[in-house]
Design an enzyme around this catalytic site. Structure first.
Site, PDB file in Angstrom:
ATOM      1  N   ASP A  87      -9.092  -1.928   0.553  1.00  0.00           N
ATOM      2  CA  ASP A  87      -8.028  -2.954   1.064  1.00  0.00           C
ATOM      3  C   ASP A  87      -8.530  -4.056   2.096  1.00  0.00           C
ATOM      4  O   ASP A  87      -9.371  -3.763   2.868  1.00  0.00           O
ATOM      5  CB  ASP A  87      -6.836  -2.156   1.922  1.00  0.00           C
ATOM      6  CG  ASP A  87      -5.576  -3.176   1.997  1.00  0.00           C
ATOM      7  OD1 ASP A  87      -4.794  -3.003   0.951  1.00  0.00           O
ATOM      8  OD2 ASP A  87      -5.454  -3.846   2.878  1.00  0.00           O
ATOM      9  N   TYR A 164      -2.323 -11.169   9.519  1.00  0.00           N
ATOM     10  CA  TYR A 164      -1.996  -9.947   9.653  1.00  0.00           C
ATOM     11  C   TYR A 164      -2.323  -9.440  11.032  1.00  0.00           C
ATOM     12  O   TYR A 164      -1.612  -9.078  11.678  1.00  0.00           O
ATOM     13  CB  TYR A 164      -2.597  -9.211   8.608  1.00  0.00           C
ATOM     14  CG  TYR A 164      -2.200  -8.959   7.189  1.00  0.00           C
ATOM     15  CD1 TYR A 164      -0.632  -8.270   6.919  1.00  0.00           C
ATOM     16  CD2 TYR A 164      -2.490  -9.599   6.150  1.00  0.00           C
ATOM     17  CE1 TYR A 164      -0.035  -8.332   5.648  1.00  0.00           C
ATOM     18  CE2 TYR A 164      -1.971  -9.617   4.768  1.00  0.00           C
ATOM     19  CZ  TYR A 164      -0.652  -9.032   4.751  1.00  0.00           C
ATOM     20  OH  TYR A 164      -0.145  -8.963   3.389  1.00  0.00           O
TER      21      TYR A 164
HETATM   22  O1  CP3 Z   1      -7.185  -4.613  -6.902  1.00  0.00           O
HETATM   23  C1  CP3 Z   1      -7.215  -3.439  -6.721  1.00  0.00           C
HETATM   24  O2  CP3 Z   1      -6.958  -2.350  -7.651  1.00  0.00           O
HETATM   25  C2  CP3 Z   1      -8.244  -3.100  -5.724  1.00  0.00           C
HETATM   26  C3  CP3 Z   1      -7.505  -2.425  -4.361  1.00  0.00           C
HETATM   27  C4  CP3 Z   1      -6.656  -3.388  -3.358  1.00  0.00           C
HETATM   28  C5  CP3 Z   1      -5.853  -2.808  -2.821  1.00  0.00           C
HETATM   29  N1  CP3 Z   1      -5.340  -3.885  -1.802  1.00  0.00           N
HETATM   30  C6  CP3 Z   1      -5.195  -1.485  -2.531  1.00  0.00           C
HETATM   31  C7  CP3 Z   1      -3.740  -1.278  -2.124  1.00  0.00           C
HETATM   32  C8  CP3 Z   1      -6.996  -4.862  -3.256  1.00  0.00           C
HETATM   33  C9  CP3 Z   1      -7.858  -5.624  -4.014  1.00  0.00           C
HETATM   34  C10 CP3 Z   1      -5.951  -5.023  -2.225  1.00  0.00           C
HETATM   35  C11 CP3 Z   1      -5.963  -6.442  -1.359  1.00  0.00           C
HETATM   36  C12 CP3 Z   1      -4.912  -6.529  -0.579  1.00  0.00           C
HETATM   37  N2  CP3 Z   1      -4.427  -5.810   0.393  1.00  0.00           N
HETATM   38  C13 CP3 Z   1      -4.428  -7.937  -0.464  1.00  0.00           C
HETATM   39  C14 CP3 Z   1      -4.890  -9.276  -1.361  1.00  0.00           C
HETATM   40  C15 CP3 Z   1      -4.126  -9.200  -2.663  1.00  0.00           C
HETATM   41  C16 CP3 Z   1      -2.446  -9.393  -2.640  1.00  0.00           C
HETATM   42  O3  CP3 Z   1      -1.891  -8.575  -3.139  1.00  0.00           O
HETATM   43  O4  CP3 Z   1      -2.210 -10.417  -2.209  1.00  0.00           O
HETATM   44  C17 CP3 Z   1      -3.415  -7.758   0.593  1.00  0.00           C
HETATM   45  C18 CP3 Z   1      -2.599  -9.058   1.110  1.00  0.00           C
HETATM   46  C19 CP3 Z   1      -3.307  -6.498   1.032  1.00  0.00           C
HETATM   47  C20 CP3 Z   1      -2.592  -5.938   2.148  1.00  0.00           C
HETATM   48  C21 CP3 Z   1      -1.676  -4.918   1.837  1.00  0.00           C
HETATM   49  N3  CP3 Z   1      -2.088  -3.528   1.358  1.00  0.00           N
HETATM   50  C22 CP3 Z   1      -0.390  -5.023   1.513  1.00  0.00           C
HETATM   51  C23 CP3 Z   1       0.585  -6.227   1.908  1.00  0.00           C
HETATM   52  C24 CP3 Z   1       0.041  -3.636   1.092  1.00  0.00           C
HETATM   53  C25 CP3 Z   1       1.520  -2.928   1.017  1.00  0.00           C
HETATM   54  C26 CP3 Z   1       1.925  -3.324  -0.262  1.00  0.00           C
HETATM   55  C27 CP3 Z   1       2.680  -2.111  -0.914  1.00  0.00           C
HETATM   56  O5  CP3 Z   1       2.453  -2.063  -2.303  1.00  0.00           O
HETATM   57  O6  CP3 Z   1       2.998  -1.117  -0.247  1.00  0.00           O
HETATM   58  C28 CP3 Z   1      -1.259  -2.796   0.893  1.00  0.00           C
HETATM   59  C29 CP3 Z   1      -1.144  -1.520   0.441  1.00  0.00           C
HETATM   60  C30 CP3 Z   1      -2.213  -1.318  -0.677  1.00  0.00           C
HETATM   61  N4  CP3 Z   1      -3.377  -1.640  -0.785  1.00  0.00           N
HETATM   62  C31 CP3 Z   1      -1.778  -0.418  -1.805  1.00  0.00           C
HETATM   63  C32 CP3 Z   1      -2.876  -0.430  -2.685  1.00  0.00           C
HETATM   64  C33 CP3 Z   1      -3.059   0.358  -3.931  1.00  0.00           C
HETATM   65  C34 CP3 Z   1      -0.496   0.140  -2.171  1.00  0.00           C
HETATM   66  C35 CP3 Z   1      -0.483   1.540  -1.416  1.00  0.00           C
HETATM   67  C36 CP3 Z   1      -0.132   2.638  -1.563  1.00  0.00           C
HETATM   68  O7  CP3 Z   1      -0.601   3.398  -2.694  1.00  0.00           O
HETATM   69  O8  CP3 Z   1       0.732   3.032  -1.008  1.00  0.00           O
END
Ligand code: CP3
Length: 361
Positions: A87, A164
């Site tokens: 992440d 963030y």
């Molecule tokens: O792309 C991929 O498959 C690789 C994994 C990846 C994750 N986060 C795993 C994740 C990547 C590339 C990210 C990047 C990320 N994380 C960004 C930039 C890309 C974008 O979407 O704009 C940002 C802003 C984040 C910060 C973040 N992480 C947020 C806002 C959240 C919550 C969103 C949600 O769906 O609840 C996360 C959590 C997150 N990161 C999840 C995943 C698979 C969901 C987690 C879960 O399983 O609970």
């Protein structure tokens, strides 16, 4: 002692074979390469099965699990690249700010940075010691991936990560971030220096561990006017992007809502520039110029539509790319949780079946 950096192009071979790397380098390809931002995650049953037993942070802390989740979409979808499962906010943990993914709320940072004093206390992240588990995941994935499916490493853009850190979580208007930027420039620049140097160390370490391309996710940078981007963000993005480009692997520079920022983003750096769906692909490419590759830019909601509608929308993106070398097919932002895996697999097939003009290979 400095370790030798792996190069994109294997020794003795003039050009990479993997179509994803070829497209990044604007070389002709046999079919348009495709991968999806957030291709691993809750829309996949295999991911949910692991998530039922472990938190997100537990998964990324355990290289074997993180590697498995990285490989799931490669097996299920037939995409042309894997993206490391991690992440963008992981580096704030060794910075000492405390990170939690709260149910339904997204990320929560316990000690937001809102003053010069707090910014001065931050320490630069050293990837090998602070994020060694992520580097280990890269090594495992590289051993298990098919030779023609490269691994993409990534980090957050300095603006997106800093936002963030200042807000303490998700925000609609970025008011604390911009207040710091506009009212306490010394605090802002101190914060951005530490974040940029941390991201630079982290991305270069990912390439050393085996990442064959890297992406800078500056997801929220489109919140800024062009002049604020140039004054407060571009030098720091440039620092990270240039260091990553110096390793020799392709570097993807991505943001959303960036129609007015594209030239400045290109100027900051990137082998490939990511476009979101708000700008027609050919118009975005026109603004950027023919000397850079582009990635994008299907609206993620298209994957929720019936297949004929999805097909028309996939075709539209490909038609706008016009078969010119240097297009990596992707969404304009990440896959949504309600997406059907079958539709994603169908989209991959549609992209691969698209007939490219003969000149492409
Ligand atoms: O792309 C991929 O498959 C690789 C994994 C990846 C994750 N986060 C795993 C994740 C990547 C590339 C990210 C990047 C990320 N994380 C960004 C930039 C890309 C974008 O979407 O704009 C940002 C802003 C984040 C910060 C973040 N992480 C947020 C806002 C959240 C919550 C969103 C949600 O769906 O609840 C996360 C959590 C997150 N990161 C999840 C995943 C698979 C969901 C987690 C879960 O399983 O609970």
């Amino acid at each position: 002692m400095t370790e030798a950096l792996p190069t994109t192009v294997p020794e003795g071979q003039a050009e990479p074979r993997a179509r994803f790397l070829r497209a990044c380098n604007q070389l002709p390809v046999d079919a348009t390469p495709v991968w999806f931002m957030r291709q691993a995650g809750r829309y996949m049953p295999e991911y949910r099965a692991i998530r039922a037993k472990h938190t997100l942070l537990e998964i990324v802390d355990r290289p074997e699990l993180a590697a498995e989740v990285t490989l799931q979409p490669v097996r299920a979808l037939g995409v042309d690249a894997a993206i490391l499962f991690a992440d963008i906010l992981l580096p704030v943990i060794p910075m000492g700010l405390g990170l939690e993914f709260a149910q339904g709320e997204g990320p929560v940072i316990h000690k937001p940075v809102r003053s010069l004093e707090a910014a001065r206390q931050l320490r630069v992240v050293e990837a090998e010691t602070d994020l060694g588990h992520v580097l280990e995941t890269i090594r495992i994935v590289r051993r298990e991936l098919p030779a023609d499916v490269p691994l993409i490493g990534f980090c957050g853009g300095p603006y997106t990560v800093a936002s963030y850190m200042v807000e303490g979580g998700a925000t609609k208007d970025f008011r604390n971030t911009k207040r710091l930027m506009f009212s306490e420039p010394a605090a802002w620049h101190t914060l951005m220096r530490t974040v940029a140097t941390s991201m630079e160390n982290y991305l270069v370490a990912q390439v050393r561990a085996g990442a064959q391309a890297v992406q800078l996710f500056d997801s929220w940078v489109g919140q800024l006017s062009p002049s604020d981007y140039v004054d407060y963000v571009q030098p720091y993005s440039r620092q990270v992007l240039r260091a990553a480009m110096a390793t020799g692997v392709p570097v993807i520079h991505f943001g959303t809502d960036t129609a007015t920022l594209l030239r400045h983003m290109k100027d900051a750096g990137g082998t490939v520039i990511g476009l979101d769906w708000r700008i027609p692909l050919e118009r975005g490419w026109g603004i950027l110029g023919a000397d850079v590759a582009v990635q994008g830019n299907l609206d993620p909601v298209s994957l929720l539509a019936p297949l004929p509608v999805l097909r028309a929308r996939v075709d539209d993106v490909l038609q706008k790319a016009g078969g010119r070398p240097g297009h990596v097919f992707n969404l304009g932002h990440g896959i949504l949780t309600h997406t059907l895996v079958d539709n994603v697999r169908a989209a991959v097939e549609m992209v691969h079946e698209w007939p490219l003009p003969n000149t492409s290979l």
